[in-house]
Every structure is written in C-alpha cells, then in structure tokens.
Design a protein around this motif. Structure first.
Motif, short mmCIF file in Angstrom:
data_model
loop_
_atom_site.label_atom_id
_atom_site.label_comp_id
_atom_site.label_asym_id
_atom_site.label_seq_id
_atom_site.Cartn_x
_atom_site.Cartn_y
_atom_site.Cartn_z
N GLY A 1 0.77 -1.24 0.11
CA GLY A 1 -0.09 -0.43 0.25
C GLY A 1 0.71 0.78 -0.16
O GLY A 1 2.01 0.99 0.50
N ILE B 1 -4.58 7.26 0.14
CA ILE B 1 -3.90 6.37 0.44
C ILE B 1 -4.81 5.08 -0.91
O ILE B 1 -5.34 5.67 -1.62
CB ILE B 1 -4.61 5.72 1.48
N VAL C 1 -4.11 -0.04 -2.24
CA VAL C 1 -3.49 -1.40 -1.35
C VAL C 1 -3.96 -2.99 -1.63
O VAL C 1 -5.12 -2.88 -2.61
CB VAL C 1 -3.97 -1.22 0.16
N GLY D 1 -4.22 -6.88 4.44
CA GLY D 1 -4.56 -6.03 4.16
C GLY D 1 -4.91 -4.59 5.25
O GLY D 1 -4.53 -3.52 5.02
N LEU E 1 -1.52 -3.58 6.71
CA LEU E 1 -0.90 -2.54 6.21
C LEU E 1 -1.92 -1.62 6.11
O LEU E 1 -0.97 -0.33 6.20
CB LEU E 1 -1.17 -3.22 4.28
N LEU E 2 -3.28 -1.09 5.72
CA LEU E 2 -3.36 0.03 6.02
C LEU E 2 -3.42 0.57 7.41
O LEU E 2 -3.69 1.67 7.81
CB LEU E 2 -5.17 -0.26 6.54
#
Length: 134
Positions: free
Chosen positions: A59, A71, A74, A86, A89-90
């Motif tokens: 991402g 952003i 991703v 995911g 990552l966020l």
C-alpha cells in the motif's frame, strides 16, 4: 505461524510488484518495471508485506506531507487475501499518517466502502477521473 513481515524499505524486486499488480488485474496501463519502481519511489510513503522474501501485498500514500495523504494501491495477492494482511497494511499506513499529522483519505469502489468504513473511514465526496491517452 504468521510469517508475514512489513517493511517501508525501498522495494528490492520490482518484478514481484509487477506480479502483484497483474494478479490483481491492476496493470491495464501496461506499466513498465521502471514506471512501477518510480511510482513507489515517488510516493510519500510505501509499505510492503512479505512472506519471507516474497512480496504478497503493498500500500502507498501520495501526499504533500502536510495536510492530506491519499492512500492508494493497497492490495494483497489473491492466495494471501482474508488473512488480515490488507487490514494490517492499512493500520500501519494510517498510523504513519497520524504520526505525521497527515489526514489519510482514499478512494475505492462502491463494493469496498463497507470494508473501509469498518476501519474508521467515512464517505465524504464523489470521486471523479479524467481518462488520458498513455
């Protein structure tokens, strides 16, 4: 055993990024390895998820580093989806934005809106795009 590790270090193997983009159906622009590398390098922040040495997700944030960070990109390899990669990552990307007092924003397809709402995002605008010849 969770073997996934996360790194903001520069991407070493751009071929793996091309593999990720193609696996997700994201390379409709036929980006070259050089363009993908530049895309990451010129991002304000990029974060990569690895299973040992294999790139399995990423991402990134496009930002001026002062007010807003968008952003984007991703994604997680299909075989690794639904494992929380995911979301992690966020979470880490948002933490980086907050630490730098940059407001994280994103655009997504309608089908992903509830996923991002569960992570604290709120709908606020209409996204638009202008198609260009490449």
């Amino acid at each position: 055993m969770n073997t996934i590790h996360y790194s903001a270090e520069s991407l070493e193997n751009v071929e793996q990024l091309l593999t990720l983009y193609e696996a997700l159906g994201w390379n409709s622009l036929n980006l070259t390895l050089d363009e993908l590398e530049r895309m990451c390098r010129q991002s304000w922040y990029a974060l990569y998820a690895y299973d040992q040495q294999r790139l399995v997700g990423m991402g990134r944030v496009i930002s001026d580093g002062v007010i807003t960070g968008i952003i984007c990109g991703v994604g997680v390899l299909p075989d690794y989806q639904s494992r929380g990669i995911g979301k992690e990552l966020l979470t880490r990307i948002i933490e980086h934005c907050e630490k730098n007092k940059v407001i994280p924003q994103l655009m997504c397809t309608e089908g992903l809106a509830t996923y991002y709402e569960k992570l604290g995002f709120e709908r606020f605008s209409i996204g638009m795009t202008k198609r260009i010849k490449r």
